[in-house]
Motif scaffolding. Structure first.
Motif, short mmCIF file in Angstrom:
data_model
loop_
_atom_site.label_atom_id
_atom_site.label_comp_id
_atom_site.label_asym_id
_atom_site.label_seq_id
_atom_site.Cartn_x
_atom_site.Cartn_y
_atom_site.Cartn_z
N LEU A 38 0.84 -1.36 -0.22
CA LEU A 38 0.07 0.57 0.02
C LEU A 38 0.81 1.15 0.11
O LEU A 38 0.42 2.15 0.17
CB LEU A 38 -1.55 0.18 1.12
CG LEU A 38 -2.03 -0.86 0.79
CD1 LEU A 38 -3.10 -1.14 2.75
CD2 LEU A 38 -3.04 -1.65 0.05
N ALA A 39 1.70 1.20 0.19
CA ALA A 39 3.17 1.79 0.41
C ALA A 39 3.68 2.90 -0.98
O ALA A 39 3.64 1.93 -2.06
CB ALA A 39 4.24 2.01 1.06
N CYS A 40 3.43 4.07 -1.48
CA CYS A 40 3.19 4.40 -2.75
C CYS A 40 4.40 6.05 -2.45
O CYS A 40 3.16 6.54 -1.68
CB CYS A 40 1.99 4.73 -3.03
SG CYS A 40 2.09 5.53 -5.15
N GLN A 41 5.27 5.72 -2.61
CA GLN A 41 6.36 6.78 -2.51
C GLN A 41 6.53 7.54 -3.43
O GLN A 41 6.41 7.02 -5.18
CB GLN A 41 7.38 6.53 -2.00
CG GLN A 41 8.27 8.09 -1.68
CD GLN A 41 9.68 7.64 -1.19
OE1 GLN A 41 10.08 6.42 -0.82
NE2 GLN A 41 10.10 8.12 -0.49
N ILE A 42 5.94 8.99 -4.02
CA ILE A 42 6.37 9.74 -4.56
C ILE A 42 7.60 10.56 -4.83
O ILE A 42 7.90 11.11 -3.83
CB ILE A 42 4.94 10.79 -4.99
CG1 ILE A 42 3.80 10.02 -5.18
CG2 ILE A 42 5.49 11.87 -6.70
CD1 ILE A 42 4.10 8.76 -6.30
N PRO A 43 8.39 10.29 -5.88
CA PRO A 43 8.27 9.79 -6.96
C PRO A 43 9.11 8.73 -7.83
O PRO A 43 9.40 8.55 -9.25
CB PRO A 43 8.11 10.98 -8.41
CG PRO A 43 10.47 11.94 -7.71
CD PRO A 43 9.41 11.72 -6.19
N GLN A 44 9.43 8.82 -6.25
CA GLN A 44 10.09 6.67 -6.90
C GLN A 44 9.40 5.56 -7.75
O GLN A 44 10.08 5.18 -8.82
CB GLN A 44 10.31 6.15 -5.72
CG GLN A 44 11.82 6.70 -4.60
CD GLN A 44 12.10 8.27 -4.38
OE1 GLN A 44 10.93 8.79 -3.76
NE2 GLN A 44 12.53 8.37 -4.50
N PRO A 63 -1.39 9.03 1.25
CA PRO A 63 -1.68 8.29 2.32
C PRO A 63 -2.78 7.43 2.11
O PRO A 63 -3.20 7.68 0.37
CB PRO A 63 -2.74 9.68 2.81
CG PRO A 63 -3.01 10.47 2.08
CD PRO A 63 -1.16 10.78 0.89
N PRO A 64 -2.10 6.65 1.99
CA PRO A 64 -3.71 5.38 1.23
C PRO A 64 -4.90 4.86 1.53
O PRO A 64 -5.06 5.58 2.59
CB PRO A 64 -3.47 3.82 2.28
CG PRO A 64 -2.69 4.14 2.95
CD PRO A 64 -2.24 5.92 2.85
N GLY A 65 -5.89 4.80 0.49
CA GLY A 65 -7.34 5.27 0.82
C GLY A 65 -7.92 5.69 -0.03
O GLY A 65 -7.26 5.98 -1.39
N LEU A 66 -9.49 5.59 -0.61
CA LEU A 66 -9.64 6.11 -1.09
C LEU A 66 -10.79 7.79 -1.02
O LEU A 66 -11.69 7.81 -1.53
CB LEU A 66 -11.74 5.25 -1.13
CG LEU A 66 -11.52 3.96 -1.13
CD1 LEU A 66 -10.39 3.25 -0.75
CD2 LEU A 66 -12.52 2.85 -2.01
N TYR A 67 -9.66 8.39 -0.89
CA TYR A 67 -9.73 9.78 -0.95
C TYR A 67 -10.66 10.54 -2.24
O TYR A 67 -11.59 11.18 -2.71
CB TYR A 67 -8.60 10.78 -0.83
CG TYR A 67 -8.09 10.13 0.83
CD1 TYR A 67 -8.85 11.12 1.67
CD2 TYR A 67 -7.25 9.53 1.24
CE1 TYR A 67 -8.32 10.20 3.54
CE2 TYR A 67 -6.77 9.24 2.02
CZ TYR A 67 -7.19 9.69 3.11
OH TYR A 67 -7.29 9.20 4.44
N GLY A 68 -9.79 9.79 -3.24
CA GLY A 68 -10.37 9.76 -5.03
C GLY A 68 -11.86 9.66 -5.05
O GLY A 68 -11.97 10.01 -6.91
N LEU A 69 -12.10 8.63 -4.73
CA LEU A 69 -13.35 7.61 -5.14
C LEU A 69 -14.37 8.78 -4.47
O LEU A 69 -15.53 9.04 -4.60
CB LEU A 69 -13.28 6.46 -4.84
CG LEU A 69 -12.18 5.75 -5.61
CD1 LEU A 69 -12.11 4.38 -5.10
CD2 LEU A 69 -12.64 5.67 -7.34
N ILE A 70 -14.72 9.11 -2.65
CA ILE A 70 -15.31 9.76 -1.99
C ILE A 70 -15.41 10.82 -2.50
O ILE A 70 -17.03 11.72 -2.66
CB ILE A 70 -15.19 9.45 -0.46
CG1 ILE A 70 -15.08 7.23 -0.44
CG2 ILE A 70 -15.79 9.70 0.46
CD1 ILE A 70 -14.26 7.20 0.76
#
Length: 338
Positions: A42-48, A129-136
């Protein structure tokens, strides 16, 4: 929000049902000790992730929330927002989620990279941050603009509506950290962009019809819900609550008419009983009675007192009786419909 009478489950809302199932299954998986190591995906580091080509991490980070309180609040919000899937249809609703989530993710990435240029780190090293922010949160745009605001109470002078709890749940999810606030704001902006169809996003961010049919064949048996027994179903929770209130009101007035049976013999309450003991029969009788011709009569004190005893204001009772030429059934129907 979860009242048995005012909700209709996930009927005609398989996408929302699938989202909730995915959220709970994923959250459970990452908290089970045997498979807790899956949390790292679930970890997503930008821009790596972009440099390394691990774009799939962007998708995985949108699957669920880490904190249980965010999971529960988001589940309630999604359960309520299923009304939009019923309005749009599942395919159009899926296209909306695809478009807004894509736009929100792009905005988040741009925001993180822009902040890094000014040595501002709200994301602990660039981790989304992991989560459905872009959906809700994009759905809150439609919620604010399309769902009517109906005041139901007040607290120290501040009006409370049927939408207040939903807003508070969204605020709870957004206020976990500074990074989640940014994600939530990006979701709101994405909802505005999609609604305004800026850059024609509604045209090129669409779920193909064959994919929608394929998912329906594969998972329809699991996600489709049967039609509820409660037939009246408003498009919004406010309408559903109003329908429930109407039924309870009709039942109350039926009970009141039963009390008048002993006083009026075979009067209008007896005729109501002949039409049936349920609220639909009473309401149908009232509506039919409104069609019959009446003579121009002044309200009688007896009929006024009956309506007042039923809980109506004296002035409204007089006005209704005067409009119906002193016909008690028609006046009652008028007052009920008001």
């Amino acid at each position: 929000m979860l009242s048995q009478q005012s909700t209709t489950g996930f009927y005609k809302a398989p996408v929302c049902k699938g989202l909730l199932g995915c959220m709970f299954l994923t959250c459970t998986a990452i908290h089970v000790p045997m498979i807790a190591h899956l949390r790292q995906y679930l970890a997503c580091q930008i821009p790596q992730v972009i440099i390394s080509g691990q774009i799939w991490r962007l998708l995985f980070s949108r699957l669920t929330f880490i904190h249980t309180k965010d999971l529960i609040c988001s589940a309630l919000v999604i359960y309520y927002f299923r009304i939009f899937e019923r309005r749009m249809g599942s395919r159009k609703f899926s296209s909306y989620l695809l478009g807004t989530c894509t736009i929100a993710t792009i905005l988040e990435i741009c925001t993180v990279m822009l902040l890094s240029q000014f040595d501002i780190d709200y994301h602990n090293g660039g981790y989304l941050p992991p989560g459905l922010y872009g959906l809700i949160f994009p759905l809150y745009v439609n919620y604010f603009l399309d769902i009517p605001r109906i005041a139901v109470s007040s607290f120290i002078g501040v009006p409370l509506t049927g939408k207040t709890v939903t807003y508070l749940l969204g605020l709870q999810v957004a206020s976990t950290s500074q990074a989640t606030i940014i994600s939530s704001l990006c979701g709101l902006v994405a909802g505005i962009i999609y609604r305004k169809n800026i850059f024609k996003v509604q045209r090129w961010l669409v779920v193909p019809r064959f994919i929608a049919k394929s998912f329906d064949k594969l998972f329809g048996w699991l996600l489709n819900s049967s039609e509820p027994k409660y037939k009246q179903m408003g498009a919004t929770l406010e309408l559903q609550r109003q329908e429930q209130t109407d039924i309870l009101e009709q039942q109350y007035y039926y009970n009141r008419t039963q009390e008048f049976r002993q006083q009026r013999g075979q009067g209008y309450s007896e005729r109501l009983v002949d039409d049936g003991v349920n609220a639909d029969g009473i309401l149908g009788y009232f509506l039919r009675q409104r069609q019959r011709p009446t003579e121009n009569l002044e309200p009688s004190q007896e009929n006024i007192q009956i309506l007042v005893d039923m809980g109506f204001e004296h002035a409204r009772a007089v006005e209704a009786l005067r409009s119906s030429s002193n016909d008690l059934e028609t006046a009652t129907s008028i007052l009920l419909r008001q």
